[in-house]
Scaffold this motif. Structure first.
Motif, PDB file in Angstrom:
ATOM      1  N   TRP A 111     -13.562  13.154   6.393  1.00  0.00           N
ATOM      2  CA  TRP A 111     -13.447  11.826   5.805  1.00  0.00           C
ATOM      3  C   TRP A 111     -12.028  11.333   6.016  1.00  0.00           C
ATOM      4  CZ3 TRP A 111      -9.734  11.139   2.146  1.00  0.00           C
ATOM      5  CH2 TRP A 111      -9.281  12.274   1.503  1.00  0.00           C
ATOM      6  N   SER A 112     -11.870  10.036   5.919  1.00  0.00           N
ATOM      7  CA  SER A 112     -10.527   9.462   6.020  1.00  0.00           C
ATOM      8  C   SER A 112     -10.498   8.120   5.297  1.00  0.00           C
ATOM      9  CB  SER A 112     -10.115   9.278   7.477  1.00  0.00           C
ATOM     10  OG  SER A 112     -10.926   8.317   8.092  1.00  0.00           O
ATOM     11  N   ILE A 113      -9.297   7.762   4.891  1.00  0.00           N
ATOM     12  CA  ILE A 113      -9.082   6.441   4.311  1.00  0.00           C
ATOM     13  C   ILE A 113      -8.711   5.531   5.472  1.00  0.00           C
ATOM     14  CG2 ILE A 113      -7.683   5.059   2.756  1.00  0.00           C
ATOM     15  CD1 ILE A 113      -7.321   7.544   1.035  1.00  0.00           C
ATOM     16  N   THR A 114      -9.572   4.585   5.778  1.00  0.00           N
ATOM     17  CA  THR A 114      -9.327   3.729   6.943  1.00  0.00           C
ATOM     18  C   THR A 114      -8.343   2.611   6.642  1.00  0.00           C
ATOM     19  OG1 THR A 114     -11.306   2.454   6.409  1.00  0.00           O
ATOM     20  CG2 THR A 114     -11.528   4.227   8.030  1.00  0.00           C
ATOM     21  N   ARG A 115      -8.413   2.053   5.417  1.00  0.00           N
ATOM     22  CA  ARG A 115      -7.459   1.008   5.038  1.00  0.00           C
ATOM     23  C   ARG A 115      -7.510   0.801   3.530  1.00  0.00           C
ATOM     24  NH1 ARG A 115     -11.891  -1.754   6.928  1.00  0.00           N
ATOM     25  NH2 ARG A 115     -12.589  -3.531   5.702  1.00  0.00           N
ATOM     26  N   VAL A 116      -6.480   0.154   3.031  1.00  0.00           N
ATOM     27  CA  VAL A 116      -6.402  -0.211   1.621  1.00  0.00           C
ATOM     28  C   VAL A 116      -6.020  -1.676   1.562  1.00  0.00           C
ATOM     29  CG1 VAL A 116      -5.137   0.122  -0.532  1.00  0.00           C
ATOM     30  CG2 VAL A 116      -5.772   2.094   0.848  1.00  0.00           C
ATOM     31  N   GLU A 117      -6.695  -2.428   0.716  1.00  0.00           N
ATOM     32  CA  GLU A 117      -6.388  -3.845   0.527  1.00  0.00           C
ATOM     33  C   GLU A 117      -6.044  -4.071  -0.941  1.00  0.00           C
ATOM     34  OE1 GLU A 117      -9.824  -6.002   1.804  1.00  0.00           O
ATOM     35  OE2 GLU A 117      -9.496  -5.516   3.908  1.00  0.00           O
ATOM     36  N   VAL A 118      -4.761  -4.305  -1.213  1.00  0.00           N
ATOM     37  CA  VAL A 118      -4.304  -4.601  -2.563  1.00  0.00           C
ATOM     38  C   VAL A 118      -4.367  -6.113  -2.736  1.00  0.00           C
ATOM     39  CG1 VAL A 118      -2.368  -4.443  -4.167  1.00  0.00           C
ATOM     40  CG2 VAL A 118      -2.814  -2.578  -2.573  1.00  0.00           C
ATOM     41  N   THR A 119      -4.896  -6.569  -3.872  1.00  0.00           N
ATOM     42  CA  THR A 119      -4.994  -8.011  -4.119  1.00  0.00           C
ATOM     43  C   THR A 119      -3.603  -8.594  -4.325  1.00  0.00           C
ATOM     44  OG1 THR A 119      -5.292  -7.637  -6.492  1.00  0.00           O
ATOM     45  CG2 THR A 119      -7.285  -7.834  -5.146  1.00  0.00           C
ATOM     46  N   GLY A 120      -3.502  -9.904  -4.209  1.00  0.00           N
ATOM     47  CA  GLY A 120      -2.218 -10.588  -4.315  1.00  0.00           C
ATOM     48  C   GLY A 120      -1.546 -10.413  -5.666  1.00  0.00           C
ATOM     49  N   ASP A 121      -2.338 -10.281  -6.742  1.00  0.00           N
ATOM     50  CA  ASP A 121      -1.752 -10.078  -8.063  1.00  0.00           C
ATOM     51  C   ASP A 121      -1.491  -8.605  -8.365  1.00  0.00           C
ATOM     52  OD1 ASP A 121      -4.321  -9.185  -8.398  1.00  0.00           O
ATOM     53  OD2 ASP A 121      -4.791 -10.476 -10.111  1.00  0.00           O
ATOM     54  N   LEU A 122      -1.767  -7.730  -7.409  1.00  0.00           N
ATOM     55  CA  LEU A 122      -1.509  -6.286  -7.482  1.00  0.00           C
ATOM     56  C   LEU A 122      -2.315  -5.581  -8.565  1.00  0.00           C
ATOM     57  CD1 LEU A 122       2.372  -6.345  -7.072  1.00  0.00           C
ATOM     58  CD2 LEU A 122       0.637  -6.346  -5.292  1.00  0.00           C
ATOM     59  N   ARG A 123      -3.423  -6.156  -8.987  1.00  0.00           N
ATOM     60  CA  ARG A 123      -4.232  -5.562 -10.054  1.00  0.00           C
ATOM     61  C   ARG A 123      -5.327  -4.632  -9.523  1.00  0.00           C
ATOM     62  NH1 ARG A 123      -1.965  -6.227 -15.090  1.00  0.00           N
ATOM     63  NH2 ARG A 123      -0.948  -8.234 -15.113  1.00  0.00           N
ATOM     64  N   TYR A 124      -5.825  -4.896  -8.322  1.00  0.00           N
ATOM     65  CA  TYR A 124      -6.912  -4.105  -7.750  1.00  0.00           C
ATOM     66  C   TYR A 124      -6.555  -3.674  -6.338  1.00  0.00           C
ATOM     67  CZ  TYR A 124      -9.631  -6.009 -11.588  1.00  0.00           C
ATOM     68  OH  TYR A 124     -10.071  -6.357 -12.835  1.00  0.00           O
ATOM     69  N   ALA A 125      -7.074  -2.518  -5.958  1.00  0.00           N
ATOM     70  CA  ALA A 125      -6.900  -2.032  -4.594  1.00  0.00           C
ATOM     71  C   ALA A 125      -8.252  -1.513  -4.107  1.00  0.00           C
ATOM     72  CB  ALA A 125      -5.853  -0.936  -4.534  1.00  0.00           C
ATOM     73  N   LYS A 126      -8.734  -2.093  -3.019  1.00  0.00           N
ATOM     74  CA  LYS A 126      -9.964  -1.610  -2.390  1.00  0.00           C
ATOM     75  C   LYS A 126      -9.568  -0.520  -1.410  1.00  0.00           C
ATOM     76  CE  LYS A 126     -12.433  -5.985  -2.607  1.00  0.00           C
ATOM     77  NZ  LYS A 126     -13.044  -7.055  -1.808  1.00  0.00           N
ATOM     78  N   VAL A 127     -10.096   0.680  -1.632  1.00  0.00           N
ATOM     79  CA  VAL A 127      -9.799   1.822  -0.782  1.00  0.00           C
ATOM     80  C   VAL A 127     -11.052   2.085   0.051  1.00  0.00           C
ATOM     81  CG1 VAL A 127      -9.112   4.250  -0.716  1.00  0.00           C
ATOM     82  CG2 VAL A 127      -8.263   2.757  -2.546  1.00  0.00           C
ATOM     83  N   TYR A 128     -10.949   1.866   1.355  1.00  0.00           N
ATOM     84  CA  TYR A 128     -12.089   2.034   2.255  1.00  0.00           C
ATOM     85  C   TYR A 128     -12.116   3.459   2.784  1.00  0.00           C
ATOM     86  CZ  TYR A 128     -12.679  -2.995   2.090  1.00  0.00           C
ATOM     87  OH  TYR A 128     -12.902  -4.275   1.660  1.00  0.00           O
ATOM     88  N   ILE A 129     -13.216   4.161   2.518  1.00  0.00           N
ATOM     89  CA  ILE A 129     -13.402   5.551   2.902  1.00  0.00           C
ATOM     90  C   ILE A 129     -14.451   5.604   4.009  1.00  0.00           C
ATOM     91  CG2 ILE A 129     -14.106   7.849   2.119  1.00  0.00           C
ATOM     92  CD1 ILE A 129     -11.636   6.996   0.704  1.00  0.00           C
TER      93      ILE A 129
END
Length: 126
Positions: free
Chosen positions: A35-53
């Motif tokens: 498995w690997s983490i392909t990318r992370v997208e942190v929202t502009g307000d820095l409250r959420y981070a989508k971690v794509y596995i």
């Protein structure tokens, strides 16, 4: 424009730290295999981070994501200890199918290329 650079740097740092936390700190047997983490997208307000596995093993995909979602609080707490930011983003683990889709496209293109080679061989023999 400087804000975009900060979010991009934060994306990379969160990706690196979350990967190290998962690999070194978690002792869950469901988190195994390729498995690997392909990318992370942190929202502009820095409250959420989508971690794509991404994983190539379909059998372990559901177990891996459920284990990571269950450990999200611990990963977030450890992330807060390692990073110097005011708000530690809430982590949302998402299945990334881009690699599997790329493998599928490559196999389709390979089969098309083989079909064209066979057609060329039959044309030269006729």
């Amino acid at each position: 424009m400087a804000g975009y650079k900060r979010v991009d740097r934060l994306n990379e740092e969160v990706q690196r730290e979350v990967d190290q936390i998962i690999r070194n700190e978690l002792n869950d047997p469901r988190i195994s295999g390729m498995w690997s983490i392909t990318r992370v997208e942190v929202t502009g307000d820095l409250r959420y981070a989508k971690v794509y596995i991404s994983t190539l093993e379909d059998a372990h995909r559901k177990e891996l994501l459920s284990a990571l979602k269950g450990a999200a609080g611990m990963i977030r707490r450890e992330l807060g200890r390692r990073m110097q930011i005011r708000y530690v983003p809430e982590l949302l683990f998402i299945n990334d199918e881009n690699i599997a889709y790329g493998v599928h496209i490559a196999s389709v293109l390979a089969s098309v290329a083989k079909g064209e080679e066979k057609d060329a061989d039959t044309d030269t023999q006729s």
